[in-house]
Design a protein around this motif. Structure first.
Motif, PDB file in Angstrom:
ATOM      1  N   ALA A 572      -2.930   7.151  -7.611  1.00  0.00           N
ATOM      2  CA  ALA A 572      -2.145   8.360  -7.355  1.00  0.00           C
ATOM      3  C   ALA A 572      -3.001   9.452  -6.724  1.00  0.00           C
ATOM      4  O   ALA A 572      -2.576  10.131  -5.777  1.00  0.00           O
ATOM      5  CB  ALA A 572      -1.526   8.863  -8.662  1.00  0.00           C
ATOM      6  N   ARG A 573      -4.215   9.607  -7.231  1.00  0.00           N
ATOM      7  CA  ARG A 573      -5.099  10.658  -6.708  1.00  0.00           C
ATOM      8  C   ARG A 573      -5.439  10.392  -5.240  1.00  0.00           C
ATOM      9  O   ARG A 573      -5.429  11.305  -4.409  1.00  0.00           O
ATOM     10  CB  ARG A 573      -6.365  10.747  -7.556  1.00  0.00           C
ATOM     11  N   SER A 574      -5.737   9.152  -4.907  1.00  0.00           N
ATOM     12  CA  SER A 574      -6.086   8.811  -3.529  1.00  0.00           C
ATOM     13  C   SER A 574      -4.926   9.056  -2.578  1.00  0.00           C
ATOM     14  O   SER A 574      -5.129   9.411  -1.412  1.00  0.00           O
ATOM     15  CB  SER A 574      -6.514   7.338  -3.446  1.00  0.00           C
ATOM     16  N   ALA A 575      -3.712   8.863  -3.083  1.00  0.00           N
ATOM     17  CA  ALA A 575      -2.530   9.058  -2.240  1.00  0.00           C
ATOM     18  C   ALA A 575      -2.050  10.504  -2.238  1.00  0.00           C
ATOM     19  O   ALA A 575      -1.103  10.829  -1.515  1.00  0.00           O
ATOM     20  CB  ALA A 575      -1.406   8.143  -2.720  1.00  0.00           C
ATOM     21  N   GLY A 576      -2.695  11.365  -3.032  1.00  0.00           N
ATOM     22  CA  GLY A 576      -2.226  12.738  -3.133  1.00  0.00           C
ATOM     23  C   GLY A 576      -0.886  12.842  -3.847  1.00  0.00           C
ATOM     24  O   GLY A 576      -0.150  13.809  -3.654  1.00  0.00           O
TER      25      GLY A 576
END
Length: 914
Positions: A572-576
């Motif tokens: 989720a963090r990598s995808a914003g």
């Protein structure tokens, strides 16, 4: 406020502009925004900033700190016109070379522009940051701002009038506040403290935790002496002027701009009007025309708006009415703008607002929130209906949920002008923002209308999207069957049509099945959703699937489950994708608490809770807040836990099923403290949890009720909890909850078998207790840091010394009902002389020692050894050793003599049989 000496570099810059002899006075080159300056008598060739030396010194110190590589946070608070901007102007003028300054102001709009002040502050910086502002995605803005501030140069960021800031701006500022030292950044925020109530959103920023304490500056009104000095030749009027203006610097300078032969204006509006009358007709006309524009008016827009009157702005600047900046012009103070606008007739204001509205419409959508502001002000309903939904979408995308609500409400006030398709879209978006604002009842009302409209239009993609959102709202409202029905219908509408939408619908259904206990069907559904999300490029849906697969798949060990949750959060963090990231934080917290990993939970909450609050995902923030309170409870800090739970419960009018997390947790603590009126709340919460089938709600409500049943001597209630819980005991992840419920049921007198051994982890303290291993259970609770549970296990020992120690621990916690239970056990063990434990452990001494600990330390002061103290108190030497260790720890000393000296003046406790 610090009085540390300023650095020579900054002092030199300040001293070059000192005022007249008799005290340090920082002079300014020109009048400033707040009007804190005015030309002085003949002996003072330059204007001066009066009575601000202490504030300037504090700001100078902060600038020195950031120049040396240490960040900080400062707040400048005060009423309008008190001189906040003038103070910041003086600071900016003295900032040494090598320190970057970024400055932005929040505008007084009906609904603010997302990132408005930050756009202004960083307009000439990184193209990446400007692109992030244009895209309007909070995660991208946070990353770009952080990257800009990380590049090594010390930086000052000023944001003024944050009482008007949008939610997205507040989110970014609160995010930065927690990282300022790492970023080598000094962040300064100013606001009007008389316009901010207790519930104002700006408190998210003002209360944000910082590595070092924030510096608060409160510029006060000018003294009579300062007003006399400003008055010059009109000093005879100074007392009257001070009385009328209250020493407000802006008011003072406005009055002094009125001709000397005029009387002192009684109101600020009258003073501004009198000043305007001194201007030529073209200047007045130009000034009046731009008075309907709050904030900075770009030169290009001003020229188009004013035409041939544009040149007259130069004279307005010369008279101190306006301030010219690099890219535009603004009123010297918002008060002056508002007073100028108020001097117009209603028809004049409406026409000027319409002129601005038409100008912005020709300019396109670059000023959407401002366009809606002016359209509302001139009652241009057609423009409001056309552009407010787009502005709402822009705000929602940025995370400015409060502003999004306002824009959608503005459009719905004229819903008769909307087509059915437009109305369905607005209702759907509005319902989602209501959900984000935890107004569940209203959200359901509007989402129902949206679904019906989409269905009547035959718009299957729109209907599916609205059904997915409605399903989540229904679950939170406590209606799982209808929620699953909505998700199932969304799956039907998207199947074979739109892979991305089908992945989202399947993920929603899988999530609801997982939460409801249908784990086998949930696993199949979530895996199908995961596969489609991968192929259709939906990493946000992939992350959501991973989260719920970890919760319903029975195969993974605890370690693998936690690893999978971490992986989902990284996805989720990598995808914003902030929403699944927030969900990951919440679900990980549930697992860490459930399995007794309290140290890991503490670090997890420190990392995740501030961010989830900032992002505005209130269900996940609420969940994390409850777990923070539960952690405080485990540590024995029950008062803090109750304060946090009280704040959550009283501050959320409609939390839906999340009340099943907070209400039974609070009632459980009240029961431990001896309140008798908690049964109804506990029984109601348990019954609702049985309907909801949410495992965390079942665990919190069930354990709370069965503990109350033990304390109240109601084994029948404990048996009913066990019966209701039995159908959930074998669910994935239910083991620790099962052990806790059965441990308290055993205490209540219900015959329960030992827990089956777990293959993936050592036995929990609950399981050790059910197995009658009091020694192992007490040691495990001691390692975990839960004094209440440790004491209860010690009391099961049958050992008088261990039971006496349990009694002391419980009385120290004010756990009256449990202490009385232990007192009865001591009697059964033949202990006849039992010291009376404290019921108010922190009232009589600052270290919070119990009466027994006070008696021990006083005997230490009399020169007795631990063996002699044990004989005097008729307890074991080991118990005295424990008391002495606790005393030294609480007092923060290392020797017995230091402890005796520290408590010499404290009152001696009274003892006797309970």
């Amino acid at each position: 406020m610090s009085t540390r000496t300023r650095s020579p570099q900054l002092l030199d810059d300040l001293s070059r502009r000192d005022g007249p002899a008799g005290g340090s006075r920082l002079t300014l080159r020109s009048p400033r925004d707040d009007g804190s300056v005015h030309p002085q008598p003949e002996d003072s060739p330059e204007p001066v900033l009066l009575e601000r030396d202490a504030e300037l010194g504090a700001l100078a110190e902060l600038v020195d700190r950031v120049a040396a590589g240490r960040g900080g946070f400062a707040v400048v608070a005060g009423e309008a016109g008190i001189g906040k901007s003038s103070l910041l102007d003086a600071m900016v003028d003295a900032v040494p070379a090598g320190v970057r300054v970024h400055r932005g102001r929040c505008d007084n709009l009906i609904t603010a522009h997302p990132f408005g002040a930050l756009r202004e502050a960083f307009e000439d910086t990184s193209p990446v940051l400007l692109a992030a502002f244009d895209q309007g995605v909070l995660h991208d803005v946070l990353s770009a701002v952080t990257h800009l501030l990380e590049d090594g140069a010390p930086t000052v960021v000023l944001v003024e009038d944050v009482q008007w800031a949008d939610d997205a701006t507040l989110d970014v500022l609160a995010y930065l506040v927690r990282r300022l030292d790492h970023l080598r950044t000094l962040l300064i925020a100013s606001y009007r403290d008389d316009e901010v109530g207790r519930d104002h959103p700006v408190h998210r920023l003002l209360a944000a935790p910082t590595a070092a304490p924030a510096t608060w500056l409160h510029p006060g009104p000018l003294s009579l002496e300062a007003v006399q000095r400003l008055s010059g030749e009109r000093a005879r009027e100074a007392r009257r002027l001070h009385e009328v203006t209250g020493g407000n610097p802006f008011y003072v300078t406005e009055v002094l701009a009125v001709p000397a032969d005029a009387s002192v204006p009684e109101t600020l509006s009258a003073a501004v009007a009198a000043r305007l009358q001194q201007l030529s007709a073209p200047v007045r006309r130009a000034t009046e025309r731009i008075s309907v524009w709050p904030g900075l008016l770009e030169f290009e827009l001003a020229e188009e708006l004013l035409g041939e009157d544009f040149a007259a702005l130069a004279e307005a600047e010369e008279h101190g009415i306006l301030c010219a900046e690099d890219c535009g012009v603004r009123f010297r103070h918002e008060i002056a703008r508002m007073a100028t606008e108020a001097s117009l007739s209603g028809l004049q204001r409406r026409q000027l607002q319409r002129d601005v509205t038409e100008l912005l419409k020709r300019r396109g959508e670059g000023h959407l929130p401002r366009l809606v502001h002016h359209a509302i002000r001139c009652h241009d309903t057609a423009t409001v209906v056309e552009f407010a939904p787009r502005a709402g979408e822009l705000s929602a995308k940025a995370g400015a949920h409060r502003q999004a609500l306002d824009f959608y409400q503005a459009a719905l006030q004229h819903e008769i002008l909307l087509s059915d398709a437009q109305l369905a879209a607005v209702l759907d978006a509005y319902a989602w923002e209501l959900y984000s604002a935890h107004q569940i009842g209203q959200a359901l009302e509007h989402s129902c209308r949206a679904v019906e409209l989409f269905h009547s239009l035959g718009d299957e993609p729109g209907e599916a999207r609205a059904l997915i959102r409605r399903g989540r709202q229904l679950f939170l409202a406590g209606n799982p069957p209808e929620a699953r029905a909505c998700a199932s219908r969304a799956v039907e509408l998207t199947e074979g049509r739109d892979p991305a939408a089908a992945a989202e619908a399947l993920a929603c259904l899988g999530m609801l099945l997982s939460l409801g206990g249908s784990h086998e069907e949930a696993v199949r559904t979530l895996r199908a959703a995961w596969a489609r999300a991968e192929t259709s490029g939906r990493p946000d849906v992939v992350a959501l699937c991973l989260i719920y697969l970890t919760l319903c798949d029975p195969e993974p060990t605890l370690e693998k489950r936690l690893d999978a949750l971490r992986h989902s959060m990284e996805t989720a963090r990598s995808a914003g994708a902030l929403e699944p990231l927030a969900r990951g934080y919440a679900k990980t917290a549930e697992q860490l608490y459930r399995y007794g990993l309290y140290r890991e939970l503490d670090a997890h909450l420190d990392e995740g809770l501030p961010s989830v609050r900032d992002w505005g995902f209130w269900p996940d923030a609420y969940n994390l807040e409850v777990h923070h309170a539960l952690l405080q409870q485990r540590k024995g800090d029950w008062r803090s836990a109750l304060r946090e739970l009280d704040g959550l419960i009283e501050g959320s009018a409609d939390p839906g099923v999340l009340a099943l997390y907070s209400l039974p947790s609070r009632a459980r603590l009240h029961a431990r403290l001896g309140r008798q009126d908690v049964r109804e709340v506990l029984v109601s919460s348990w019954q609702r949890a049985l309907v909801q089938r949410n495992l965390t709600a079942l665990g919190l409500a069930g354990a709370a009720l069965v503990e109350w049943a033990w304390l109240a001597g109601q084994p029948g209630e404990a048996e009913q909890v066990l019966e209701g819980w039995s159908q959930h005991a074998s669910r994935p992840g239910a083991g620790p909850i099962d052990a806790e419920i059965r441990r308290y049921a055993l205490r209540a007198g219900v015959d329960v078998p030992p827990s089956p051994p777990s293959a993936d982890r050592p036995p929990s303290p609950w399981e050790l207790g059910v197995a009658r291993d009091w020694r192992g259970a007490a040691a495990a609770w001691r390692r975990a840091g839960d004094p209440y549970e440790e004491a209860l296990e010690l009391a099961e020992s049958g050992d008088p010394d261990a039971t006496l120690r349990a009694f002391d621990m419980l009385t120290e916690l004010d756990a009256g009902p449990a202490a009385r239970w232990v007192h009865r056990r001591l009697r059964d063990l033949g202990v006849r002389t039992i010291p009376r434990g404290p019921t108010r452990r922190t009232r009589d001494n600052p270290a919070g020692l119990t009466d027994r600990q006070l008696e021990v330390v006083q005997l230490i002061g009399a020169g007795l050894t631990n063996s002699e103290i044990a004989g005097r108190l008729m307890v074991s030497v080991r118990t005295v050793d424990h008391h002495v260790s606790s005393v030294l720890d609480k007092l923060g000393v290392s020797t017995r003599r230091q402890a005796a000296l520290a408590t010499r003046s404290w009152p001696r406790p009274q003892h006797g049989a309970v």
